[in-house]
Scaffold this motif. Structure first.
Motif, PDB file in Angstrom:
ATOM      1  N   ASN A  82       0.787  -1.231   0.000  1.00 59.05           N
ATOM      2  CA  ASN A  82       0.000   0.000   0.000  1.00 59.05           C
ATOM      3  C   ASN A  82       0.824   1.290   0.000  1.00 59.05           C
ATOM      4  O   ASN A  82       0.567   2.201   0.767  1.00 59.05           O
ATOM      5  CB  ASN A  82      -0.986   0.003   1.179  1.00 59.05           C
ATOM      6  CG  ASN A  82      -2.111   0.991   0.948  1.00 59.05           C
ATOM      7  OD1 ASN A  82      -2.502   1.245  -0.184  1.00 59.05           O
ATOM      8  ND2 ASN A  82      -2.631   1.554   2.013  1.00 59.05           N
ATOM      9  N   PHE A  83       1.794   1.379  -0.902  1.00 57.50           N
ATOM     10  CA  PHE A  83       2.488   2.645  -1.097  1.00 57.50           C
ATOM     11  C   PHE A  83       1.588   3.499  -1.986  1.00 57.50           C
ATOM     12  O   PHE A  83       1.283   3.124  -3.117  1.00 57.50           O
ATOM     13  CB  PHE A  83       3.856   2.451  -1.751  1.00 57.50           C
ATOM     14  CG  PHE A  83       4.581   3.749  -1.947  1.00 57.50           C
ATOM     15  CD1 PHE A  83       5.150   4.396  -0.866  1.00 57.50           C
ATOM     16  CD2 PHE A  83       4.663   4.330  -3.193  1.00 57.50           C
ATOM     17  CE1 PHE A  83       5.796   5.614  -1.032  1.00 57.50           C
ATOM     18  CE2 PHE A  83       5.312   5.534  -3.363  1.00 57.50           C
ATOM     19  CZ  PHE A  83       5.882   6.181  -2.283  1.00 57.50           C
ATOM     20  N   VAL A  84       1.128   4.631  -1.481  1.00 63.97           N
ATOM     21  CA  VAL A  84       0.133   5.434  -2.184  1.00 63.97           C
ATOM     22  C   VAL A  84       0.793   6.348  -3.210  1.00 63.97           C
ATOM     23  O   VAL A  84       1.658   7.165  -2.874  1.00 63.97           O
ATOM     24  CB  VAL A  84      -0.720   6.263  -1.197  1.00 63.97           C
ATOM     25  CG1 VAL A  84      -1.722   7.127  -1.938  1.00 63.97           C
ATOM     26  CG2 VAL A  84      -1.448   5.324  -0.230  1.00 63.97           C
ATOM     27  N   LEU A  85       0.378   6.172  -4.468  1.00 64.69           N
ATOM     28  CA  LEU A  85       0.845   7.011  -5.561  1.00 64.69           C
ATOM     29  C   LEU A  85      -0.146   8.147  -5.800  1.00 64.69           C
ATOM     30  O   LEU A  85      -1.360   7.952  -5.668  1.00 64.69           O
ATOM     31  CB  LEU A  85       0.971   6.190  -6.846  1.00 64.69           C
ATOM     32  CG  LEU A  85       1.996   5.059  -6.823  1.00 64.69           C
ATOM     33  CD1 LEU A  85       1.930   4.256  -8.109  1.00 64.69           C
ATOM     34  CD2 LEU A  85       3.390   5.623  -6.616  1.00 64.69           C
ATOM     35  N   PRO A  86       0.349   9.326  -6.177  1.00 65.31           N
ATOM     36  CA  PRO A  86      -0.560  10.444  -6.429  1.00 65.31           C
ATOM     37  C   PRO A  86      -1.535  10.126  -7.559  1.00 65.31           C
ATOM     38  O   PRO A  86      -1.143   9.578  -8.582  1.00 65.31           O
ATOM     39  CB  PRO A  86       0.377  11.594  -6.819  1.00 65.31           C
ATOM     40  CG  PRO A  86       1.714  11.003  -7.040  1.00 65.31           C
ATOM     41  CD  PRO A  86       1.743   9.651  -6.428  1.00 65.31           C
TER      42      PRO A  86
END
Length: 179
Positions: free
Chosen positions: A22-26
């Protein structure tokens, strides 16, 4: 960190192998695993697992992000072009390592050193840097629900700069359409 940034700046292309959760990308949402190849100053290709949604192919070309869900035969363009979706992985073009805050060496060996720093769009991280070539080898970030590692390698034979997929690419938001 400035030397590691310079090593990335000199690389025509490099690969970031993503492992984590869950690394959030823009303008995209979370990703778990995958591979991103950064080509030159303005292009990238990727295969990333979107958290809870599956595998996507992605291309950053001509200032826009295009994507195709693994179950779909067609490409779509991210609404508004969304040129920043893959930006966190584009450490060379964004200068993220050179502008890291609070850099401190936390470990050394004959072949590498590890630096703790706050990197924009990643947060608190530990960066392993090769010696003597100063290429960043690994970035570990986060803890618990949102955490992971990125392994970085030079691409020996740089691929051509990415181009937008051919054919129409309607603007869409990712997810929810299994085709």
């Amino acid at each position: 960190m400035a030397a590691a940034q310079a090593a990335l700046d000199c690389a025509t292309a490099y690969r970031v192998t993503v492992r984590g959760h869950n690394f959030v990308l823009p303008e995209w949402g979370g990703v778990d695993d995958g591979t991103v190849v950064v080509v030159g100053r303005s292009g990238a290709t990727a295969q990333l697992v979107r958290t809870g949604d599956g595998l996507y192919d992605m291309v950053l070309a001509a200032g826009a992000t295009f994507y195709r869900r693994y179950t779909c035969p067609h490409w779509e363009r991210r609404s508004g072009g969304a040129p920043d979706v893959l930006q966190p992985f584009r450490l060379g073009p964004t200068g993220a390592l050179a502008s890291a805050q609070g850099s401190a060496v936390v470990a050394t060996s004959a072949s590498s050193l590890t630096v703790s720093a706050r990197i924009s769009e990643i947060g608190d991280a530990r960066v392993s840097i090769s010696l003597p070539g100063v290429l960043p080898l690994r970035i570990a970030w986060g803890a618990g629900v949102s955490s992971g590692t990125w392994s970085i390698t030079r691409v020996a034979s740089p691929p051509p700069a990415p181009t937008p997929p051919s054919g129409p690419a309607p603007e869409q938001r990712p997810g929810g359409n299994p085709c």
